[in-house]
Design an enzyme around this catalytic site. Structure first.
Site, PDB file in Angstrom:
ATOM      1  N   ASN A  12     -32.577 -81.661 104.242  1.00  0.00           N
ATOM      2  CA  ASN A  12     -31.246 -81.228 104.647  1.00  0.00           C
ATOM      3  C   ASN A  12     -30.832 -79.236 104.351  1.00  0.00           C
ATOM      4  O   ASN A  12     -30.807 -79.597 102.520  1.00  0.00           O
ATOM      5  CB  ASN A  12     -30.329 -81.987 103.715  1.00  0.00           C
ATOM      6  CG  ASN A  12     -28.834 -81.769 103.795  1.00  0.00           C
ATOM      7  OD1 ASN A  12     -28.507 -81.201 105.063  1.00  0.00           O
ATOM      8  ND2 ASN A  12     -27.881 -82.686 103.060  1.00  0.00           N
ATOM      9  N   LYS A  14     -28.566 -78.220 104.688  1.00  0.00           N
ATOM     10  CA  LYS A  14     -26.790 -77.960 104.693  1.00  0.00           C
ATOM     11  C   LYS A  14     -26.110 -76.488 105.253  1.00  0.00           C
ATOM     12  O   LYS A  14     -26.909 -76.260 106.568  1.00  0.00           O
ATOM     13  CB  LYS A  14     -26.313 -77.887 102.930  1.00  0.00           C
ATOM     14  CG  LYS A  14     -26.905 -78.721 102.198  1.00  0.00           C
ATOM     15  CD  LYS A  14     -26.407 -79.203 100.447  1.00  0.00           C
ATOM     16  CE  LYS A  14     -27.534 -80.562  99.915  1.00  0.00           C
ATOM     17  NZ  LYS A  14     -27.771 -80.685  99.007  1.00  0.00           N
ATOM     18  N   HIS A  96     -22.457 -87.466 103.101  1.00  0.00           N
ATOM     19  CA  HIS A  96     -23.238 -86.937 102.246  1.00  0.00           C
ATOM     20  C   HIS A  96     -22.684 -86.749 101.143  1.00  0.00           C
ATOM     21  O   HIS A  96     -20.498 -86.811 101.726  1.00  0.00           O
ATOM     22  CB  HIS A  96     -23.609 -86.040 103.058  1.00  0.00           C
ATOM     23  CG  HIS A  96     -24.400 -84.787 101.956  1.00  0.00           C
ATOM     24  ND1 HIS A  96     -23.893 -84.131 100.593  1.00  0.00           N
ATOM     25  CD2 HIS A  96     -25.613 -84.889 101.745  1.00  0.00           C
ATOM     26  CE1 HIS A  96     -24.931 -83.819  99.579  1.00  0.00           C
ATOM     27  NE2 HIS A  96     -26.063 -84.375 100.547  1.00  0.00           N
ATOM     28  N   GLU A  98     -21.257 -84.331  99.739  1.00  0.00           N
ATOM     29  CA  GLU A  98     -20.632 -83.034  99.961  1.00  0.00           C
ATOM     30  C   GLU A  98     -19.166 -83.550 100.929  1.00  0.00           C
ATOM     31  O   GLU A  98     -18.755 -82.548 101.109  1.00  0.00           O
ATOM     32  CB  GLU A  98     -21.245 -81.977 100.397  1.00  0.00           C
ATOM     33  CG  GLU A  98     -22.236 -81.408  98.664  1.00  0.00           C
ATOM     34  CD  GLU A  98     -23.571 -81.172  99.787  1.00  0.00           C
ATOM     35  OE1 GLU A  98     -23.832 -80.218 100.153  1.00  0.00           O
ATOM     36  OE2 GLU A  98     -24.221 -81.137  98.234  1.00  0.00           O
ATOM     37  N   GLU A 166     -28.360 -91.174  96.884  1.00  0.00           N
ATOM     38  CA  GLU A 166     -28.536 -89.912  96.576  1.00  0.00           C
ATOM     39  C   GLU A 166     -27.490 -89.449  94.981  1.00  0.00           C
ATOM     40  O   GLU A 166     -26.367 -89.806  95.472  1.00  0.00           O
ATOM     41  CB  GLU A 166     -28.314 -88.728  97.401  1.00  0.00           C
ATOM     42  CG  GLU A 166     -29.149 -88.231  98.424  1.00  0.00           C
ATOM     43  CD  GLU A 166     -29.088 -87.106  99.642  1.00  0.00           C
ATOM     44  OE1 GLU A 166     -29.837 -86.811  98.860  1.00  0.00           O
ATOM     45  OE2 GLU A 166     -27.825 -86.112  99.719  1.00  0.00           O
ATOM     46  N   GLY A 172     -28.544 -80.587  93.627  1.00  0.00           N
ATOM     47  CA  GLY A 172     -28.176 -79.037  93.940  1.00  0.00           C
ATOM     48  C   GLY A 172     -28.893 -78.648  92.205  1.00  0.00           C
ATOM     49  O   GLY A 172     -28.152 -77.690  91.633  1.00  0.00           O
ATOM     50  N   SER A 212     -32.712 -82.933  93.703  1.00  0.00           N
ATOM     51  CA  SER A 212     -33.430 -82.289  93.077  1.00  0.00           C
ATOM     52  C   SER A 212     -35.409 -82.969  93.334  1.00  0.00           C
ATOM     53  O   SER A 212     -35.913 -82.467  92.026  1.00  0.00           O
ATOM     54  CB  SER A 212     -33.424 -81.666  91.788  1.00  0.00           C
ATOM     55  OG  SER A 212     -31.648 -81.600  91.364  1.00  0.00           O
TER      56      SER A 212
HETATM   57  P1  13P Z   1     -31.017 -80.504  97.068  1.00  0.00           P
HETATM   58  O1  13P Z   1     -32.335 -81.138  96.912  1.00  0.00           O
HETATM   59  O2  13P Z   1     -30.355 -79.174  96.775  1.00  0.00           O
HETATM   60  O3  13P Z   1     -30.782 -81.608  95.679  1.00  0.00           O
HETATM   61  O4  13P Z   1     -30.393 -82.088  97.436  1.00  0.00           O
HETATM   62  C1  13P Z   1     -30.295 -82.912  97.662  1.00  0.00           C
HETATM   63  C2  13P Z   1     -29.699 -83.346  99.072  1.00  0.00           C
HETATM   64  O5  13P Z   1     -28.320 -83.387  98.595  1.00  0.00           O
HETATM   65  C3  13P Z   1     -29.873 -83.689 100.041  1.00  0.00           C
HETATM   66  O6  13P Z   1     -28.692 -84.161 100.833  1.00  0.00           O
END
Ligand code: 13P
Length: 249
Positions: A12, A14, A96, A98, A166, A172, A212
Site C-alpha cells: 500500500n 498510500k 483502510h 486512514e 491492521e 506506521g 509495520s
Molecule cells: P506500515 O507498513 O507503514 O505500518 O503501514 C501499514 C498499512 O497501513 C498498510 O495498509
C-alpha cells in the site's frame, strides 16, 4: 502444518511516490526474484493507476486505495470501480484505517463500497483493526467482529475478498503486533467466519496482517497458521519489499 491458502502480499503506497519513484519500484519488482507461489498486488494513488498498470509486470496486480459506491455520477473527487477496471486494474483496498479515522468513513459506507466494488467485478481488500485504546480495554474482538459483521450483507462473492487485519496502533508506528498477537486475532476472525458465514469461506479466505511489517519481522509472522500474507505500507516502497513477498520460503 502447511497452509492451504495462497500467500498474498499487498503493498500500500498510500499517498507517496511520483512517476520516477514508481519506475524505481517497477525496476526492483522486475528484478525480484519473486516467489511464484505468492500473489502480489500493489496499491497505488489513483492518478497513477494507469501508469502503474501499463508498466508493472502483468502478474503483479494493481489496486486502487479507495473508490466510491456508484458507477458514475455527481460525486466530485471520487472514482468508481468501473473507472478502476477501465484503467486495467482489478483490485481495490477499502476501509483502510486512514479512510476510517482520517476521513471519517463509517462501517456502513465501507460495506456499501465493498458491495458495489464486488458487483462491478473487482477484487477487494477490506481492512479492519482496533485502535490502541480499544486493545488496552480488551475490546479488540468486539471491534473487529463488528467491522466484519458490517461487511457481511454486501459480500456477494468471498472468493474475491482478502481481509486485511491492521491494528491501528501498529500502522506506521514501527510497533508490530507480535506473531502471537496477530495469530490470535486472525484465528478468532477465521472462527468468526466459520460461525457467521460458512466453513468453506473460513478455510479459503485469506486473512493478511498489516502494521509495520518489515523484512526483519515478516518471516516469523508468515509462519503463523492463520496469517496468509501481509499488507505493507512504508516497506513496500523499498527494494527489500521483495524479501517480504518471499517471506514464506
Ligand atoms: P506500515 O507498513 O507503514 O505500518 O503501514 C501499514 C498499512 O497501513 C498498510 O495498509
Amino acid at each position: 502444518m502447511s497452509n492451504p491458502r495462497k500467500f498474498f502480499v499487498g503493498g500500500n503506497w498510500k499517498m507517496n511516490g511520483d512517476k520516477a519513484a514508481i519506475d524505481g519500484i517497477i525496476e526492483f519488482m522486475k528484478k525480484g526474484p519473486l516467489n511464484p507461489n505468492t500473489e502480489v498486488v500493489v496499491g497505488c494513488p489513483q492518478c497513477y493507476l494507469m501508469y502503474t498498470r501499463q508498466n508493472m509486470p502483468e502478474e503483479i496486480g494493481v489496486a486502487a486505495q479507495n473508490c466510491y459506491k456508484a458507477a458514475k455520477g455527481a460525486f466530485t473527487g471520487e472514482i468508481s470501480p468501473a473507472m478502476i477496471k477501465d484503467c486495467g486494474c482489478h483490485w481495490v483496498i477499502l476501509g483502510h484505517s486512514e479512510r476510517r479515522n482520517v476521513f471519517g468513513e463509517p462501517d456502513q459506507l465501507i460495506s456499501e463500497k465493498v458491495g458495489h466494488a464486488l458487483e462491478a467485478g473487482l477484487k477487494v481488500i477490506p481492512c479492519i483493526g482496533e485502535k490502541l485504546e480499544e486493545r488496552e480495554s480488551n475490546r479488540t474482538e468486539e471491534v473487529v467482529f463488528a467491522q466484519l459483521k458490517a461487511l457481511l450483507p454486501n459480500i456477494s462473492d468471498w472468493s474475491r475478498v482478502v481481509i486485511a487485519y491492521e491494528p491501528v496502533w501498529a500502522i506506521g508506528t514501527g510497533k508490530t503486533a507480535t506473531p502471537e498477537q496477530a495469530q490470535d486475532v486472525h484465528a478468532k476472525l477465521r472462527h468468526w467466519l466459520r460461525e457467521n458465514v460458512n466453513a468453506e469461506v473460513a478455510d479459503s479466505c485469506r486473512i493478511i496482517y498489516g502494521g509495520s511489517v518489515t523484512p526483519a519481522n515478516c518471516a516469523e509472522l508468515a509462519k503463523m497458521g492463520d496469517i496468509d500474507g501481509f499488507l505493507v505500507g512504508g516497506a513496500s516502497l523499498k527494494p527489500d519489499f521483495v524479501n517480504i513477498i518471499n517471506a514464506r520460503g
